[in-house]
Enzyme design. Structure first.
Site, PDB file in Angstrom:
ATOM      1  N   LYS A  32       1.294  -1.314   0.046  1.00  0.00           N
ATOM      2  CA  LYS A  32      -0.058   0.064   0.134  1.00  0.00           C
ATOM      3  C   LYS A  32       0.948   1.387   0.344  1.00  0.00           C
ATOM      4  O   LYS A  32       1.764   1.426   0.506  1.00  0.00           O
ATOM      5  CB  LYS A  32      -0.871  -0.262   1.690  1.00  0.00           C
ATOM      6  CG  LYS A  32      -0.271   0.005   2.776  1.00  0.00           C
ATOM      7  CD  LYS A  32      -0.846  -0.363   3.673  1.00  0.00           C
ATOM      8  CE  LYS A  32      -0.125  -0.731   5.099  1.00  0.00           C
ATOM      9  NZ  LYS A  32      -0.754  -0.195   6.106  1.00  0.00           N
ATOM     10  N   ARG A 130     -10.413  -0.074  15.455  1.00  0.00           N
ATOM     11  CA  ARG A 130     -10.292   0.997  13.849  1.00  0.00           C
ATOM     12  C   ARG A 130     -10.817  -0.243  12.576  1.00  0.00           C
ATOM     13  O   ARG A 130     -12.521   0.293  12.775  1.00  0.00           O
ATOM     14  CB  ARG A 130      -8.947   0.642  13.532  1.00  0.00           C
ATOM     15  CG  ARG A 130      -8.489   1.767  13.164  1.00  0.00           C
ATOM     16  CD  ARG A 130      -7.106   2.620  12.251  1.00  0.00           C
ATOM     17  NE  ARG A 130      -6.530   1.033  11.617  1.00  0.00           N
ATOM     18  CZ  ARG A 130      -5.483   0.374  11.169  1.00  0.00           C
ATOM     19  NH1 ARG A 130      -4.475   1.749  11.069  1.00  0.00           N
ATOM     20  NH2 ARG A 130      -5.096  -0.049  10.180  1.00  0.00           N
ATOM     21  N   TYR A 260      14.050  31.058   7.035  1.00  0.00           N
ATOM     22  CA  TYR A 260      12.497  32.065   7.290  1.00  0.00           C
ATOM     23  C   TYR A 260      12.903  31.760   9.018  1.00  0.00           C
ATOM     24  O   TYR A 260      12.898  30.430   9.949  1.00  0.00           O
ATOM     25  CB  TYR A 260      11.594  30.526   7.270  1.00  0.00           C
ATOM     26  CG  TYR A 260      11.293  31.477   6.368  1.00  0.00           C
ATOM     27  CD1 TYR A 260      10.661  32.269   5.886  1.00  0.00           C
ATOM     28  CD2 TYR A 260      10.601  30.127   5.342  1.00  0.00           C
ATOM     29  CE1 TYR A 260      10.940  32.497   3.987  1.00  0.00           C
ATOM     30  CE2 TYR A 260      10.662  30.380   4.170  1.00  0.00           C
ATOM     31  CZ  TYR A 260      10.729  31.378   3.290  1.00  0.00           C
ATOM     32  OH  TYR A 260       9.944  31.901   1.840  1.00  0.00           O
ATOM     33  N   MET A 308      10.153  25.393   1.482  1.00  0.00           N
ATOM     34  CA  MET A 308       9.072  24.272   0.201  1.00  0.00           C
ATOM     35  C   MET A 308       9.841  23.951  -0.330  1.00  0.00           C
ATOM     36  O   MET A 308       9.590  22.076  -0.345  1.00  0.00           O
ATOM     37  CB  MET A 308       7.762  24.860  -0.483  1.00  0.00           C
ATOM     38  CG  MET A 308       7.064  24.852  -1.181  1.00  0.00           C
ATOM     39  SD  MET A 308       6.463  25.262  -2.075  1.00  0.00           S
ATOM     40  CE  MET A 308       5.286  26.363  -0.199  1.00  0.00           C
TER      41      MET A 308
HETATM   42  C1  LIG Z   1      -0.143  -1.656   6.621  1.00  0.00           C
HETATM   43  C2  LIG Z   1      -0.763  -3.130   7.527  1.00  0.00           C
HETATM   44  C3  LIG Z   1       0.157  -3.718   7.601  1.00  0.00           C
HETATM   45  C4  LIG Z   1       2.235  -3.876   7.505  1.00  0.00           C
HETATM   46  O1  LIG Z   1       1.414  -3.664   8.901  1.00  0.00           O
HETATM   47  P1  LIG Z   1       3.415  -3.437   9.546  1.00  0.00           P
HETATM   48  O2  LIG Z   1       3.914  -2.904  10.377  1.00  0.00           O
HETATM   49  O3  LIG Z   1       4.092  -2.477   8.081  1.00  0.00           O
HETATM   50  O4  LIG Z   1       3.802  -4.616   8.602  1.00  0.00           O
HETATM   51  C5  LIG Z   1      -0.769  -4.974   7.916  1.00  0.00           C
HETATM   52  N1  LIG Z   1      -1.922  -5.562   8.117  1.00  0.00           N
HETATM   53  C6  LIG Z   1      -3.268  -4.128   7.541  1.00  0.00           C
HETATM   54  C7  LIG Z   1      -4.492  -4.291   7.547  1.00  0.00           C
HETATM   55  C8  LIG Z   1      -2.292  -2.968   7.490  1.00  0.00           C
HETATM   56  O5  LIG Z   1      -2.643  -1.936   6.845  1.00  0.00           O
END
Ligand SMILES: *Cc1c(COP(=O)(O)O)cnc(C)c1O
Length: 364
Positions: A32, A130, A260, A308
């Protein structure tokens, strides 16, 4: 090119092999967020070549991008608003997480429309609070037995697996096992049980089950430096190195207020380097002088606020760096991602995932 990211695909392969050597489970490579900033398709291909057999993404768009690249391995997408185009996802053979009754309904409808039985993974909230089924669980158990879906998997996500001594993970496993028993009670026997993120993959063999979802560890970084130590101590190899050009090198007198707000003032006469990257590239603006860049192995801490598109480093009066030279922001032979994270008050995940897409990735 004023800056680029170098991705060491051999390190990614080595990290997957390291995970595979410590489990009998299969490995799902979590790609992801553009593979945590490392590049979705090149990382997915490298992970599969190295022995991962599944891919996991948050968004269905990310799963389509994998399919569009010709990748046929099983892919799970686990963050899908119910307004998503599930017809297209099902046609592309993308496995879908089911975190609610509403999801089940729309995914079933899409399955009927397409004439393809949707492949789903039941997501159970065991304490992360969650994603996943929680308050609807009893109602879900009443309908899942008759649902027109192929239940491929059941899964949960750990909240505190990066604290290996924390008993909360065991309580999540127990809640998961109970839920799984209830699923079996209504005739649902998922083929693939998956619970573990990187932290649990590295520390909690009992939670590996059929598949571990390997994210940050695949990129060579520790899930939690405080509780688990740095990546190297876990035998992981960081895959990302960020390099940038010195747009300018110049000498300044003692007492120069830099950038800045003039928040940093040079204590002595020194040479400063202006690095051609800034917060729009993912360099955290609030980074302290605990981070910096390195030039030929020599460290040059940040001076003042990050702008930036640029930031200033203290090269030191004797530095041989000149305008146009290249420095390492983090990675091989430089500051570590963890040092940058600590300096910015965040975690390594955030540093690598936020390097902007305008910074080209180069693969080796
Ligand atoms: C991002 C994610 C992982 C991986 O988590 P890590 O801590 O990077 O290994 C595994 N499962 C789900 C559902 C996630 O969203």
């Amino acid at each position: 090119m004023r800056a680029h990211v170098e991705i060491n695909l051999k390190a990614i392969a080595a990290n997957i092999e390291r995970a595979k050597n410590s489990t009998t489970a299969n490995v799902l490579a979590v790609v992801k967020a553009d593979a945590y900033g490392h590049g979705l398709v090149p990382v997915a291909k490298a992970a599969l070549n190295a022995g991962a057999s599944w891919l996991g993404v948050a968004l269905v768009e990310e799963a389509h991008a994998l399919r569009d690249a010709g990748i046929t391995a099983p892919v799970i997408s686990w963050l899908t608003p119910i307004s998503e185009d599930f017809d297209a996802a099902i046609k592309a053979n993308i496995d879908l997480a089911v975190p609610s009754l509403a999801h089940l309904v729309v995914i079933e409808e899409a399955g009927r429309r397409t004439g393809i039985k949707p492949r789903v993974h039941i997501e159970i909230d065991t304490g992360m609070t969650r994603g996943g089924l929680l308050d609807e669980w009893a109602d879900f158990l009443k309908v899942i037995g008759g649902a027109d879906v192929h239940v491929v998997g059941a899964w949960t996500h750990f909240a505190r697996a990066d604290e290996p001594l924390e008993a909360f993970t065991d309580s999540q496993i127990e809640r998961f096992e109970n839920a799984l028993g209830e699923l079996r009670g209504v005739g649902i026997n998922p083929e693939i049980i998956h619970l573990s993120n990187s932290a649990a993959s590295l520390t909690k063999v009992g939670a590996h089950k059929d598949l571990v979802r390997l994210g940050i560890a695949m990129y060579g970084l520790s899930p939690d430096v405080t509780h688990m130590g740095a990546g190297e101590s876990l035998n992981l190899q960081p895959a990302m190195t960020l390099k940038a050009k010195l747009h300018l090198v110049k000498s300044v007198p003692a007492g120069s207020a830099v950038g800045y707000g003039g928040t940093a003032v040079t204590g002595t006469a020194t040479k400063i380097g202006i690095v051609a990257m800034g917060y729009s590239d993912g360099i955290p603006r609030n980074t302290s002088s605990a981070a910096g860049v390195s030039f030929k192995g020599q460290r040059a801490p940040i001076l003042g606020r990050v702008s930036m598109d640029q930031f200033v480093v203290d090269l030191g009066i004797t530095s041989e760096a000149v305008t146009g030279d290249e420095v390492t922001v983090f990675g091989e032979n430089g500051y570590s991602v963890d040092e940058w994270a600590a300096a910015a008050g965040t975690i390594n995940y955030e540093i690598v995932t936020r390097i902007a897409s305008r910074v080209p990735r180069i693969y080796g």
